[in-house]
Design a protein around this motif. Structure first.
Motif, mmCIF file in Angstrom:
data_model
loop_
_atom_site.group_PDB
_atom_site.id
_atom_site.type_symbol
_atom_site.label_atom_id
_atom_site.label_comp_id
_atom_site.label_asym_id
_atom_site.label_seq_id
_atom_site.Cartn_x
_atom_site.Cartn_y
_atom_site.Cartn_z
ATOM 1 N N ASN A 48 0.802 -0.981 0.079
ATOM 2 C CA ASN A 48 -0.005 0.016 0.048
ATOM 3 C C ASN A 48 0.895 1.405 -0.156
ATOM 4 N N PRO A 49 1.170 1.879 -1.257
ATOM 5 C CA PRO A 49 1.822 3.136 -1.247
ATOM 6 C C PRO A 49 1.455 4.205 -0.337
ATOM 7 N N LEU A 50 0.163 4.295 -0.139
ATOM 8 C CA LEU A 50 -0.436 5.416 0.709
ATOM 9 C C LEU A 50 -0.497 5.138 2.242
ATOM 10 N N HIS A 51 -0.031 3.860 2.573
ATOM 11 C CA HIS A 51 0.216 3.819 4.269
ATOM 12 C C HIS A 51 1.100 4.981 4.858
ATOM 13 N N GLY A 52 0.259 5.335 5.925
ATOM 14 C CA GLY A 52 1.244 6.266 6.493
ATOM 15 C C GLY A 52 1.000 7.792 6.234
ATOM 16 N N ILE A 53 0.381 7.923 4.776
ATOM 17 C CA ILE A 53 0.224 9.270 4.520
ATOM 18 C C ILE A 53 -1.142 9.860 4.748
ATOM 19 N N LYS A 54 -1.417 10.906 5.511
ATOM 20 C CA LYS A 54 -2.475 11.458 5.961
ATOM 21 C C LYS A 54 -3.245 12.185 4.662
ATOM 22 N N LEU A 55 -4.636 12.277 4.607
ATOM 23 C CA LEU A 55 -5.228 12.572 3.665
ATOM 24 C C LEU A 55 -5.098 14.177 3.352
ATOM 25 N N ALA A 56 -4.774 14.768 4.552
ATOM 26 C CA ALA A 56 -4.449 16.386 4.471
ATOM 27 C C ALA A 56 -3.060 16.368 3.965
ATOM 28 N N THR A 57 -2.117 15.667 3.939
ATOM 29 C CA THR A 57 -1.078 15.832 3.257
ATOM 30 C C THR A 57 -1.356 15.502 1.978
ATOM 31 N N ILE A 58 -1.888 14.729 1.572
ATOM 32 C CA ILE A 58 -2.235 14.224 -0.055
ATOM 33 C C ILE A 58 -2.909 15.508 -0.333
ATOM 34 N N LEU A 59 -3.956 16.031 0.130
ATOM 35 C CA LEU A 59 -4.621 17.169 -0.550
ATOM 36 C C LEU A 59 -3.608 18.382 -0.488
ATOM 37 N N GLU A 60 -2.993 18.718 0.574
ATOM 38 C CA GLU A 60 -1.905 19.693 0.393
ATOM 39 C C GLU A 60 -0.966 19.638 -0.663
ATOM 40 N N GLU A 61 -0.511 18.346 -0.860
ATOM 41 C CA GLU A 61 0.446 18.284 -1.912
ATOM 42 C C GLU A 61 -0.120 18.459 -3.218
ATOM 43 N N LEU A 62 -1.331 18.038 -3.547
ATOM 44 C CA LEU A 62 -2.150 18.133 -4.529
ATOM 45 C C LEU A 62 -2.329 19.765 -5.091
ATOM 46 N N PHE A 63 -2.630 20.370 -4.126
ATOM 47 C CA PHE A 63 -3.296 21.857 -4.071
ATOM 48 C C PHE A 63 -1.932 22.504 -4.386
ATOM 49 N N LEU A 64 -0.772 22.463 -4.023
ATOM 50 C CA LEU A 64 0.508 23.127 -4.330
ATOM 51 C C LEU A 64 0.910 22.585 -5.803
ATOM 52 N N GLU A 65 0.774 21.595 -6.119
ATOM 53 C CA GLU A 65 1.065 21.300 -7.448
ATOM 54 C C GLU A 65 -0.012 21.936 -8.493
ATOM 55 N N TYR A 66 -1.359 21.647 -8.137
ATOM 56 C CA TYR A 66 -2.301 21.600 -9.364
ATOM 57 C C TYR A 66 -3.124 23.285 -8.955
ATOM 58 N N GLY A 67 -3.426 23.376 -7.769
ATOM 59 C CA GLY A 67 -4.196 24.530 -7.477
ATOM 60 C C GLY A 67 -5.858 24.017 -7.515
ATOM 61 N N TRP A 68 -6.655 24.879 -6.745
ATOM 62 C CA TRP A 68 -8.069 24.288 -6.810
ATOM 63 C C TRP A 68 -8.692 24.224 -8.073
ATOM 64 N N GLU A 69 -8.569 25.318 -8.691
ATOM 65 C CA GLU A 69 -9.170 25.335 -10.219
ATOM 66 C C GLU A 69 -8.822 24.218 -11.051
ATOM 67 N N GLU A 70 -7.289 23.778 -11.068
ATOM 68 C CA GLU A 70 -7.198 22.651 -11.972
ATOM 69 C C GLU A 70 -7.390 21.453 -11.096
ATOM 70 N N LEU A 71 -7.404 21.369 -9.996
ATOM 71 C CA LEU A 71 -8.031 20.134 -9.369
ATOM 72 C C LEU A 71 -9.385 19.686 -9.635
ATOM 73 N N GLY A 72 -10.199 20.911 -9.710
ATOM 74 C CA GLY A 72 -11.553 20.765 -10.053
ATOM 75 C C GLY A 72 -11.819 20.322 -11.522
ATOM 76 N N GLU A 73 -10.960 20.663 -12.361
ATOM 77 C CA GLU A 73 -10.980 20.499 -13.430
ATOM 78 C C GLU A 73 -10.666 18.856 -13.983
ATOM 79 N N ILE A 74 -9.562 18.689 -13.493
ATOM 80 C CA ILE A 74 -8.990 17.153 -13.341
ATOM 81 C C ILE A 74 -10.082 16.087 -12.909
ATOM 82 N N LEU A 75 -10.630 16.391 -11.649
ATOM 83 C CA LEU A 75 -11.203 15.367 -10.778
ATOM 84 C C LEU A 75 -12.672 15.560 -10.802
#
Length: 72
Positions: free
Chosen positions: A8-35
């Motif tokens: 499980n590559p996500l083991h030990g990684i918090k959802l908050a950390t995942i969300l923060e890293e995605l936000f820093l990479e893409y921003g809210w607008e692009e996350l909304g478009e991608i997902l």
């Protein structure tokens, strides 16, 4: 004694950390478009997005999949 999850590559990684890293990479607008998830399109915040993702398994799965694609 803790059980390890070697497959499980996500083991030990918090959802908050995942969300923060995605936000820093893409921003809210692009996350909304991608997902195509409304919590990223309509007045998004960390708190409201985390609350939604914790309650909505299909949305969380999309976020986790994008995160795995980003880190690979």
């Amino acid at each position: 004694m803790s059980q390890e999850q070697p497959n499980n590559p996500l083991h030990g990684i918090k959802l908050a950390t995942i969300l923060e890293e995605l936000f820093l990479e893409y921003g809210w607008e692009e996350l909304g478009e991608i997902l195509n998830i409304n919590c990223f399109k309509n007045n998004p915040t960390y708190k409201s997005s985390l609350k939604f993702l914790r309650k909505t398994p299909w949305a969380r799965a999309k976020v986790e999949k994008l995160y795995l694609e980003m880190i690979n």
